[in-house]
Design a protein around this motif. Structure first.
Motif, PDB file in Angstrom:
ATOM      1  N   GLY A 299       0.709  -1.197   0.096  1.00 37.44           N
ATOM      2  CA  GLY A 299       0.086  -0.109   0.118  1.00 37.44           C
ATOM      3  C   GLY A 299       0.797   1.463  -0.050  1.00 37.44           C
ATOM      4  O   GLY A 299       0.321   2.367  -0.061  1.00 37.44           O
ATOM      5  N   GLY A 300       2.107   1.216   0.442  1.00 39.97           N
ATOM      6  CA  GLY A 300       2.855   2.322   0.331  1.00 39.97           C
ATOM      7  C   GLY A 300       3.752   2.552  -0.975  1.00 39.97           C
ATOM      8  O   GLY A 300       4.877   3.266  -0.862  1.00 39.97           O
ATOM      9  N   GLY A 301       3.367   1.577  -1.897  1.00 39.95           N
ATOM     10  CA  GLY A 301       4.512   1.788  -3.079  1.00 39.95           C
ATOM     11  C   GLY A 301       5.577   0.904  -3.091  1.00 39.95           C
ATOM     12  O   GLY A 301       6.351   0.725  -4.078  1.00 39.95           O
ATOM     13  N   GLY A 302       5.935   0.494  -2.019  1.00 39.59           N
ATOM     14  CA  GLY A 302       7.155  -0.489  -2.033  1.00 39.59           C
ATOM     15  C   GLY A 302       6.880  -1.929  -2.307  1.00 39.59           C
ATOM     16  O   GLY A 302       7.751  -2.441  -3.139  1.00 39.59           O
ATOM     17  N   GLY A 303       5.837  -2.392  -1.794  1.00 37.01           N
ATOM     18  CA  GLY A 303       5.705  -3.943  -2.377  1.00 37.01           C
ATOM     19  C   GLY A 303       6.361  -4.952  -1.668  1.00 37.01           C
ATOM     20  O   GLY A 303       7.283  -4.616  -0.844  1.00 37.01           O
ATOM     21  N   PHE A 304       5.930  -6.307  -1.674  1.00 32.12           N
ATOM     22  CA  PHE A 304       6.931  -7.205  -1.225  1.00 32.12           C
ATOM     23  C   PHE A 304       6.614  -8.551  -2.094  1.00 32.12           C
ATOM     24  O   PHE A 304       5.771  -8.433  -3.160  1.00 32.12           O
ATOM     25  N   VAL A 305       7.368  -9.284  -2.125  1.00 30.39           N
ATOM     26  CA  VAL A 305       7.412 -10.761  -2.891  1.00 30.39           C
ATOM     27  C   VAL A 305       6.954 -11.639  -2.358  1.00 30.39           C
ATOM     28  O   VAL A 305       7.371 -11.938  -0.987  1.00 30.39           O
ATOM     29  N   ARG A 306       5.986 -12.380  -2.760  1.00 31.97           N
ATOM     30  CA  ARG A 306       5.261 -13.713  -2.083  1.00 31.97           C
ATOM     31  C   ARG A 306       5.864 -14.954  -2.760  1.00 31.97           C
ATOM     32  O   ARG A 306       5.675 -15.111  -4.252  1.00 31.97           O
ATOM     33  N   ILE A 307       6.629 -15.834  -2.172  1.00 37.93           N
ATOM     34  CA  ILE A 307       7.217 -17.094  -2.568  1.00 37.93           C
ATOM     35  C   ILE A 307       6.405 -18.225  -1.858  1.00 37.93           C
ATOM     36  O   ILE A 307       6.433 -18.332  -0.775  1.00 37.93           O
ATOM     37  N   THR A 308       5.676 -18.943  -2.676  1.00 44.19           N
ATOM     38  CA  THR A 308       4.897 -20.076  -2.074  1.00 44.19           C
ATOM     39  C   THR A 308       5.584 -21.534  -2.515  1.00 44.19           C
ATOM     40  O   THR A 308       5.861 -21.587  -3.699  1.00 44.19           O
ATOM     41  N   VAL A 309       5.745 -22.048  -1.622  1.00 41.57           N
ATOM     42  CA  VAL A 309       6.128 -23.319  -2.027  1.00 41.57           C
ATOM     43  C   VAL A 309       5.336 -24.553  -2.012  1.00 41.57           C
ATOM     44  O   VAL A 309       3.958 -24.382  -1.676  1.00 41.57           O
ATOM     45  N   ALA A 310       5.566 -25.627  -2.742  1.00 43.06           N
ATOM     46  CA  ALA A 310       4.570 -26.702  -3.075  1.00 43.06           C
ATOM     47  C   ALA A 310       4.258 -27.373  -1.758  1.00 43.06           C
ATOM     48  O   ALA A 310       5.062 -27.590  -0.764  1.00 43.06           O
ATOM     49  N   GLN A 311       2.842 -28.068  -1.682  1.00 44.92           N
ATOM     50  CA  GLN A 311       2.635 -28.710  -0.412  1.00 44.92           C
ATOM     51  C   GLN A 311       2.351 -29.954  -0.666  1.00 44.92           C
ATOM     52  O   GLN A 311       2.414 -30.593  -1.619  1.00 44.92           O
TER      53      GLN A 311
END
Length: 311
Positions: A299-311
């Motif tokens: 929401g602040g323009g920075g953002g983040f990366v989401r890394i999802t692993v296999a289940q």
């Protein structure tokens, strides 16, 4: 020259010799194929970096090693030129494969020799360690960023073929731009998961992803495994170094690092901004998130990366 009335023993010996020669030729061909395709990922898996009309193909392991070289530079605050020099050097020395052999006792990505003080064999076979050793040598060279690539690389490596590094500069430059996030979505990988039953693959471990991020990017990476889904690691882009392109560039570096390591870390999906890569659809590369999906942002323009692993 033998004739049709040659003794039967001579004809049998000739047939045995022909069979032996044929076997040797088959063995030689198999050895050549094994050498040429050493480290290649099975089932059509592999990675590609694109820049305009140019492209560069890598195996998954080569892409992971290249991403590690870029990450270690980021952790040390080194410029893009350092990454380009390191990548060109590794392309020449090992084809970006972490080799367990070489000339005399040379090993690893940079073909460093334990007998020449680069470290133990076990240490050199660790890509993070060997990359750090290369950068330790590079930063000691005054004005290395302004030197011709061959000169800078040779001052570290002391190779018998110093001019050979030059032929890899264009590819290394393209790789650097992608792996440092300057070219958004430039790197994508096919994992082979497209043709597999999604329920049949091995499970990933978020803690392993977080540990790899911290080890390669440094403690500032601050990955978090809390939140939904529980098998997702979230990394603030702003936490990983500084860049002229700001947090968007760093976010793309993290995202493409994650894709490069997808096979080894059992990553099933990576999201940043309004883009997503999925192992189950890796043949399609980076794709826009569905319109009803929430962009990966703080929401602040920075953002983040989401890394999802296999289940």
């Amino acid at each position: 020259m033998p004739t049709s009335d040659a003794p039967s023993g001579w004809r049998k010996a000739r047939r045995r010799a022909a069979r032996a020669l044929g076997a040797l030729l088959v063995l030689a061909a198999a050895s050549y194929v094994a050498y040429q395709f050493a480290g290649k990922s099975p089932q059509g898996a592999g990675c590609v970096v694109r820049s305009g009309d140019d492209s560069f193909e890598l195996t998954q392991s080569q892409a992971a090693n290249a991403a590690t070289i870029a990450a270690v530079a980021t952790a040390r605050g080194l410029p893009e030129r350092a990454v380009t020099i390191a990548l060109a050097t590794a392309l020449q020395e090992s084809r970006l494969d972490n080799l367990d052999h070489g000339d005399r006792d040379s090993l690893g990505l940079f073909q460093q020799r334990p007998s020449m003080g680069w470290g133990t064999a076990q240490q050199i076979m660790d890509p993070v360690y060997s990359t750090g050793e290369f950068y330790d040598g590079l930063v000691k060279i005054k004005g290395y960023a302004g030197l011709p690539l061959t000169v800078a690389a040779q001052k570290v490596q002391k190779s018998g073929y110093p001019e050979a590094y030059a032929k890899h500069e264009a590819d290394a430059t393209m790789l650097s731009a992608a792996l440092l996030g300057r070219k958004a979505g430039a790197l994508s990988c096919r994992t082979g998961a497209d043709a597999q039953d999604s329920a049949g693959g091995p499970a990933g471990d978020p803690a392993r992803v977080a540990a790899a991020l911290k080890r390669e990017f440094g403690a500032q990476a601050r990955p978090k495994t809390a939140g939904e889904p529980a098998r997702t690691v979230s990394v603030p882009a702003a936490a990983v170094g500084k860049a002229a392109g700001g947090t968007v560039q760093r976010g793309w570096q993290l995202a493409q690092w994650s894709v490069a390591h997808a096979q080894a870390l059992k990553v099933s999906a990576v999201s940043f901004g309004d883009m997503r890569w999925q192992a189950a659809r890796s043949g399609s590369g980076w794709q826009k998130l569905p319109e009803d999906a929430e962009p990966v942002s703080d929401g602040g323009g920075g953002g983040f990366v989401r890394i999802t692993v296999a289940q």
